[in-house]
Design a protein around this motif. Sequence first.
Motif, mmCIF file in Angstrom:
data_model
loop_
_atom_site.group_PDB
_atom_site.id
_atom_site.type_symbol
_atom_site.label_atom_id
_atom_site.label_comp_id
_atom_site.label_asym_id
_atom_site.label_seq_id
_atom_site.Cartn_x
_atom_site.Cartn_y
_atom_site.Cartn_z
ATOM 1 N N THR A 41 52.079 16.734 24.160
ATOM 2 C CA THR A 41 53.374 17.003 23.538
ATOM 3 C C THR A 41 53.171 17.461 22.107
ATOM 4 O O THR A 41 52.356 16.902 21.369
ATOM 5 C CB THR A 41 54.270 15.752 23.545
ATOM 6 O OG1 THR A 41 54.335 15.214 24.863
ATOM 7 C CG2 THR A 41 55.671 16.090 23.064
ATOM 8 N N GLY A 52 55.496 19.175 26.785
ATOM 9 C CA GLY A 52 56.748 18.990 26.078
ATOM 10 C C GLY A 52 56.626 19.379 24.627
ATOM 11 O O GLY A 52 55.544 19.317 24.045
ATOM 12 N N LEU A 89 62.459 14.246 27.242
ATOM 13 C CA LEU A 89 61.097 14.726 27.505
ATOM 14 C C LEU A 89 60.547 14.212 28.828
ATOM 15 O O LEU A 89 59.728 14.878 29.478
ATOM 16 C CB LEU A 89 60.152 14.274 26.390
ATOM 17 C CG LEU A 89 60.256 14.965 25.041
ATOM 18 C CD1 LEU A 89 59.365 14.244 24.021
ATOM 19 C CD2 LEU A 89 59.852 16.434 25.129
#
Length: 236
Positions: free
Chosen positions: A2, A71, A212
Amino acid sequence: MTLVIGGGGGIGSEVARRLPGTVVVAGRDMASLEAIADEVGAHTRQLDARDLNAVSDVFDEIVDEHGRLDGVVNAAGSVVIKPAHLTTPDEWVAIVGTNLTTAFATVRAAGAAMRDGGSVVLVSTAAATTGLANHEAIAASKGGIDALVRSAASTYGRRGLRCNAVAPGLVRTPQTARLTDNETQAETSRAMHALGRLGEPADVADAILFLLDPDNDWITGQVLGVDGGLGRVRTR
């Protein structure tokens, strides 16, 4: 994997603390990025997210180094609380650049790099959906994020790339300290929030992590109010 753009700020750093797996924090202030990286073991990237090509380069580097990007959160933003006629041209350009251009740069880079789907989460504001005095610049710049979310969700949905946003009320962060540390202003703001308190970074971070999470992969095109009721509810 992420990426958190604006990862050194109040909300971005709280997201980084709570994220599982490998995290990259990016932004302009390397000191704040390195502090959160040391705390949670994140990677860092210096990045001016107003530069569309620089944002795309960071996405490409992450995919090249780690194989994928699942993400991305864009928590970059700025606040100008003053009426339109007192907002200078430089302030207007700065707030649009920091709020809206960085959001567009994030979506643009995600659309090119996240070919296997994933989740993009942007940060809007309750001021984009309710009329708040002296919020013209922030409402205009963040209102564009709401529209961007819906369009991007439509464009990229077929490949499983989701785009959503959170819309906070007044949250206690270093950026809002001049408002929240002033007890008179803080009390006025608390009274405008139906739940009777100001937000904390953790309140917003929890909502971002929800969006997310791949377990919530049937949610896209949404702007989730995380605002103590400010955006929808009128207090007595």
